[in-house]
Design a protein around this motif. Sequence first.
Motif, short mmCIF file in Angstrom:
data_model
loop_
_atom_site.label_atom_id
_atom_site.label_comp_id
_atom_site.label_asym_id
_atom_site.label_seq_id
_atom_site.Cartn_x
_atom_site.Cartn_y
_atom_site.Cartn_z
N LEU A 190 0.84 -1.20 0.00
CA LEU A 190 0.00 0.00 0.00
C LEU A 190 0.88 1.25 0.00
O LEU A 190 2.02 1.21 0.45
CB LEU A 190 -0.90 0.01 1.23
CG LEU A 190 -1.98 -1.07 1.31
CD1 LEU A 190 -2.68 -1.00 2.67
CD2 LEU A 190 -2.99 -0.90 0.20
N PRO A 191 0.34 2.38 -0.48
CA PRO A 191 1.08 3.64 -0.35
C PRO A 191 1.38 3.93 1.12
O PRO A 191 0.62 3.51 2.00
CB PRO A 191 0.11 4.68 -0.93
CG PRO A 191 -0.80 3.89 -1.81
CD PRO A 191 -0.94 2.55 -1.17
N PRO A 192 2.47 4.65 1.40
CA PRO A 192 2.89 4.86 2.80
C PRO A 192 1.79 5.38 3.71
O PRO A 192 1.61 4.88 4.81
CB PRO A 192 4.05 5.86 2.67
CG PRO A 192 4.62 5.58 1.31
CD PRO A 192 3.44 5.23 0.45
N MET A 241 -1.48 5.22 3.39
CA MET A 241 -2.52 4.22 3.58
C MET A 241 -2.00 3.10 4.47
O MET A 241 -2.72 2.57 5.31
CB MET A 241 -2.97 3.67 2.23
CG MET A 241 -4.05 2.61 2.33
SD MET A 241 -5.56 3.24 3.11
CE MET A 241 -6.12 4.38 1.85
N ARG A 242 -0.73 2.74 4.28
CA ARG A 242 -0.15 1.68 5.10
C ARG A 242 -0.14 2.08 6.56
O ARG A 242 -0.42 1.27 7.45
CB ARG A 242 1.28 1.38 4.62
CG ARG A 242 1.90 0.15 5.28
CD ARG A 242 3.11 -0.36 4.52
NE ARG A 242 4.14 0.65 4.38
CZ ARG A 242 4.52 1.19 3.23
NH1 ARG A 242 3.92 0.83 2.11
NH2 ARG A 242 5.48 2.08 3.19
N GLN A 243 0.15 3.35 6.84
CA GLN A 243 0.14 3.83 8.22
C GLN A 243 -1.26 3.77 8.81
O GLN A 243 -1.44 3.40 9.97
CB GLN A 243 0.67 5.27 8.27
CG GLN A 243 2.16 5.39 7.94
CD GLN A 243 2.61 6.83 7.82
OE1 GLN A 243 1.83 7.75 8.09
NE2 GLN A 243 3.84 7.04 7.40
N ALA A 244 -2.26 4.14 8.01
CA ALA A 244 -3.65 4.12 8.50
C ALA A 244 -4.09 2.70 8.81
O ALA A 244 -4.68 2.43 9.86
CB ALA A 244 -4.57 4.76 7.47
N VAL A 245 -3.79 1.76 7.90
CA VAL A 245 -4.19 0.37 8.12
C VAL A 245 -3.42 -0.22 9.29
O VAL A 245 -3.98 -0.95 10.12
CB VAL A 245 -3.96 -0.45 6.83
CG1 VAL A 245 -4.21 -1.93 7.10
CG2 VAL A 245 -4.86 0.04 5.71
N ALA A 246 -2.13 0.12 9.38
CA ALA A 246 -1.33 -0.39 10.50
C ALA A 246 -1.87 0.10 11.84
O ALA A 246 -1.88 -0.64 12.82
CB ALA A 246 0.13 0.04 10.33
#
Length: 266
Positions: free
Chosen positions: A82-84, A86-91
Motif C-alpha cells: 500500500l502507499p505509505p 494508507m499503510r500507516q492508517a491500516v497499521a
Amino acid sequence: MHKGFPANLRRLVHHYPSTSRAAEALGINRQQLNKYLSGLSMPSLATLRNIAAHFDLEPDDLLLPADRFAARWRPPMRIEGLPPRMRQAVAALLENMAQTRSTLSRFCGCYHVCIPLRTNPDRIGRAYTVISQEGDLTLVKTIMFATSRGELPGSRQPIKIDGIAQWLGERIYITDTQNVGQPNARLQSIALYPPALPSMPFLTGLLMTTNNARTRPIYSSPIVFKRLAGKKPKKADIEACGVFYRDDPRLDPAMIALLDGGSSSL
C-alpha cells in the motif's frame, strides 16, 4: 533460566515500526527495553505481567523456548504494497485491534439484532450476528432474511454480511460490506454502546448505511443487539429471524423499547 525471553520479546517488538513505538505502547523506557531485548536485564514480575497482558499472553509464555513461543504466538496481520500513508492508517487500525483484543473478547458471542425498517416503520427486521476473534481480528458475521409477511425465514436465501469490529472511545464500531463492486453494493457502519451493567444482555447504538442505488440515500437508524445463551450458533435462533410487525409476540418488548428510545446521543 529465561534465555528464551530476549528472543521472544524481539519477535513481539519486531512488529512495531520502531523500538521507540514499542516502548511507548508497552509503557517502558526505551533504554530499559533495549536491555531486555539484548538479554542484559530481566523485567520485574509486574513488568513481565504487563508485557504479557499487552500481547494477550501469559507471563510464562514469554519464558518459553523460542521455538515453542513461535508456535504459541500468532503475529498481527500485515498488509503490504500500500502507499505509505494508507499503510500507516491500516497499521494503526490493526495495532488498535491487537491492543484492544481482550476488551472486545468480552463481547464475543451470538446475538439477535433488531432494527426498524426504513421503508415500513411498522415492521422490525431481526437478524442473527456472531462476533468472534481470529488472531488479532474481531470478526462480525450477520445472517438476515428479507422475508415478506407470512413467509417463513427459510423461504428465501439468507443474506450474509461480513464485517470487522474496533474498540474506540468506550464504544464498539463495526464496519461491514455487502456485494462490493455490484449494483446492489452496501456499506454499513454501526456504533454500539456496551451495557451499563455487565449482566445486561443488550448493546444499543446507531446504524448508518448507504447503497450504490441512487434511489436509496444514506440513512441512519437505531439498532439493538441482544446476546443469546451459548457460544455456538443454534439453528432455531437463526430460523427465528426475518421481518415482523412491531406488535408480534415473537419480538422481545425490551428490544422494541430500546429501539423506540433512539440513539441520537451517539
